[in-house]
Design a protein around this motif. Structure first.
Motif, PDB file in Angstrom:
ATOM      1  N   ALA A   1       0.633  -1.124  -0.134  1.00  0.00           N
ATOM      2  CA  ALA A   1       0.400  -0.280  -0.132  1.00  0.00           C
ATOM      3  C   ALA A   1       1.129   1.565   0.295  1.00  0.00           C
ATOM      4  O   ALA A   1       0.275   2.103  -0.106  1.00  0.00           O
ATOM      5  CB  ALA A   1      -0.734   0.093   1.095  1.00  0.00           C
ATOM      6  N   LYS A   2       2.324   1.028   0.314  1.00  0.00           N
ATOM      7  CA  LYS A   2       2.965   2.418   0.317  1.00  0.00           C
ATOM      8  C   LYS A   2       2.856   2.744  -1.597  1.00  0.00           C
ATOM      9  O   LYS A   2       3.043   4.114  -1.203  1.00  0.00           O
ATOM     10  CB  LYS A   2       4.531   1.719   0.802  1.00  0.00           C
ATOM     11  CG  LYS A   2       4.485   1.802   2.223  1.00  0.00           C
ATOM     12  CD  LYS A   2       6.079   1.116   2.477  1.00  0.00           C
ATOM     13  CE  LYS A   2       6.063   0.595   4.099  1.00  0.00           C
ATOM     14  NZ  LYS A   2       8.254   0.316   3.580  1.00  0.00           N
ATOM     15  N   CYS A   3       3.225   1.957  -2.303  1.00  0.00           N
ATOM     16  CA  CYS A   3       2.676   2.814  -3.642  1.00  0.00           C
ATOM     17  C   CYS A   3       1.604   3.014  -4.095  1.00  0.00           C
ATOM     18  O   CYS A   3       1.691   3.606  -5.326  1.00  0.00           O
ATOM     19  CB  CYS A   3       4.141   1.691  -4.264  1.00  0.00           C
ATOM     20  SG  CYS A   3       5.573   2.420  -3.486  1.00  0.00           S
ATOM     21  N   HIS A   4       0.734   1.599  -3.658  1.00  0.00           N
ATOM     22  CA  HIS A   4      -0.139   1.963  -5.073  1.00  0.00           C
ATOM     23  C   HIS A   4      -1.785   1.309  -4.222  1.00  0.00           C
ATOM     24  O   HIS A   4      -1.291   0.912  -3.070  1.00  0.00           O
ATOM     25  CB  HIS A   4      -0.178   0.719  -6.213  1.00  0.00           C
ATOM     26  CG  HIS A   4       0.592  -1.091  -5.446  1.00  0.00           C
ATOM     27  ND1 HIS A   4      -0.482  -0.871  -5.562  1.00  0.00           N
ATOM     28  CD2 HIS A   4       1.219  -0.946  -5.827  1.00  0.00           C
ATOM     29  CE1 HIS A   4      -0.035  -2.420  -5.151  1.00  0.00           C
ATOM     30  NE2 HIS A   4       1.033  -2.284  -5.248  1.00  0.00           N
ATOM     31  N   LYS A   5      -2.813   1.743  -4.556  1.00  0.00           N
ATOM     32  CA  LYS A   5      -4.278   0.798  -4.701  1.00  0.00           C
ATOM     33  C   LYS A   5      -3.431  -0.280  -4.106  1.00  0.00           C
ATOM     34  O   LYS A   5      -3.780  -1.455  -5.284  1.00  0.00           O
ATOM     35  CB  LYS A   5      -5.557   1.397  -4.866  1.00  0.00           C
ATOM     36  CG  LYS A   5      -6.533   1.220  -4.156  1.00  0.00           C
ATOM     37  CD  LYS A   5      -7.704   1.425  -5.463  1.00  0.00           C
ATOM     38  CE  LYS A   5      -8.585   0.440  -4.117  1.00  0.00           C
ATOM     39  NZ  LYS A   5     -10.331   0.969  -5.078  1.00  0.00           N
TER      40      LYS A   5
END
Length: 114
Positions: A66-70
């Motif tokens: 979740a740090k980079c995308h949904k």
């Protein structure tokens, strides 16, 4: 004059080549362990991992991905699709082999049927 132009082209080519080599090193590749993992079904994963490890995989998935995308829902993909995706994404998330395997176990156990 011709020698000067040739040297300039050579220098430019070397700079471009170094830049490409540097960029290529920035893109992580899956470790041999992750790349060699076969597509396993839910029963095989449940035989290898206990519930605590699968729960740990869920925490790792939630906190790292979740740090980079949904986040995608685990049931949005089949085990085969998750296996292909994870071979690319585990290195990007900088997960070690063990953590990558736990994320994979969580996702496969909760994946849609093939």
């Amino acid at each position: 004059m011709l020698l000067q132009m040739t040297m300039k082209k050579l220098k430019t080519s070397m700079i471009v080549g170094l830049g490409i080599a540097t960029l290529a090193g920035c893109f992580p590749k899956a470790s041999e362990v992750i790349r060699s993992l076969p597509v396993e079904n839910k029963e095989q994963i449940l035989a290898k991992y206990n519930q605590a490890e699968i729960a740990e995989g869920q925490v790792l998935f939630t906190s790292n991905c979740a740090k980079c995308h949904k986040l995608k829902e685990p049931e949005s993909r089949t085990p085969e699709q998750w296996n292909k995706t994870l071979k690319r994404m585990i290195p990007k998330a900088k997960l070690n082999d063990r953590d990558g395997q736990l994320v994979r176990a969580y996702l496969i156990v909760n994946a849609k049927e093939s």
